[in-house]
Design a protein around this motif. Sequence first.
Motif, PDB file in Angstrom:
ATOM      1  N   CYS A  82       0.830  -1.214   0.000  1.00 43.15           N
ATOM      2  CA  CYS A  82       0.000   0.000   0.000  1.00 43.15           C
ATOM      3  C   CYS A  82       0.862   1.260   0.000  1.00 43.15           C
ATOM      4  O   CYS A  82       1.538   1.545   0.997  1.00 43.15           O
ATOM      5  N   GLN A 116      -0.410  -0.102 -10.044  1.00 36.92           N
ATOM      6  CA  GLN A 116       0.437   0.206  -8.896  1.00 36.92           C
ATOM      7  C   GLN A 116       1.653   1.027  -9.325  1.00 36.92           C
ATOM      8  O   GLN A 116       2.030   1.996  -8.646  1.00 36.92           O
ATOM      9  N   SER A 166      -6.855  -1.094   4.081  1.00 38.88           N
ATOM     10  CA  SER A 166      -6.003  -0.264   4.933  1.00 38.88           C
ATOM     11  C   SER A 166      -6.608  -0.297   6.325  1.00 38.88           C
ATOM     12  O   SER A 166      -7.779  -0.676   6.505  1.00 38.88           O
TER      13      SER A 166
END
Length: 300
Positions: free
Chosen positions: A131, A156, A272
């Motif tokens: 992340c 990403q 998250s």
Amino acid sequence: MHYDIIVIGGSYAGMAATLQLIRARRMVLVIDAGELRNRFASHSHGFLGQDGIDPGEITAHARRQLEAYPTLSWREDRAETISGQADNFTVTTADGKSYQGRRILLAIGVTDQLPPIAGLAERWGKSVFHCPYCHGYELNQGHIGIIATGPMSVHQAELLTDWGSVTLVVNQALTLDLSTRTSLESRGVAIEDTPIDRIENSADVLLADRRLLSFKGLFIASRSTPSSQIAEIAGCALEETPMGIQIRTNAEGQTSVPGIFACGDTAMAPHSVSLAVGNGAMAGAQVHRSLLWPEGTLKL
């Protein structure tokens, strides 16, 4: 004792849900195996009010707050099976004990599936991440390597250009057509096609041709799966997402089995700590509402 709700999983989402339920003065049992997904990281970032704090410290502080409520029970154990139906579920744990509850909330988290690259797993959460919002800032705009795992790695790589200079190491995990290559290069992403031999030092990538690429940090679009098979055992439907497999839920957090709910990373994407806490809090409220208005819960 027959509990109102049994929460399986005592991490961020599970505890956020539990807080809503015990504040509604419901009898809640949390069964937790003690395996935080971010236990490999020394600091948690991007969580308002807790930025830079050790994940273990965050959860220990949260648990102390929950334990101030008299309707909470906590068992450090692994839940293995769920049987029964709404208002009369039984959860059996690894130590052979059984607990009864009217509702079940699965907050079991996920397990990350990493590619079999030598040296990778040992660095997970330390210098290899998934992340950018959680770990990108600390790389101080240094050189970032993306180890490809599939199509999500292209996204990403594009995203991480805001955190540093980026190299996408394809590692035979996907095929880049000319349009994709051109788009990546237009964003300043370098592309490395030589396969990886191993990861060395902190975040150095040794290639098959013996070249060594040094990075400040590495990112992988890991695939995840529920950290336990208990949802499948209970008959809950699963679904495939770009990030892996998760438990299928509706807008209220209800699974395909009436009376069993799910929240956190195991039931949503992206992942998250902040999102898990918010999703858990909402799920806790919805579980409480289902006790008051069982006929109002949505069906899948």
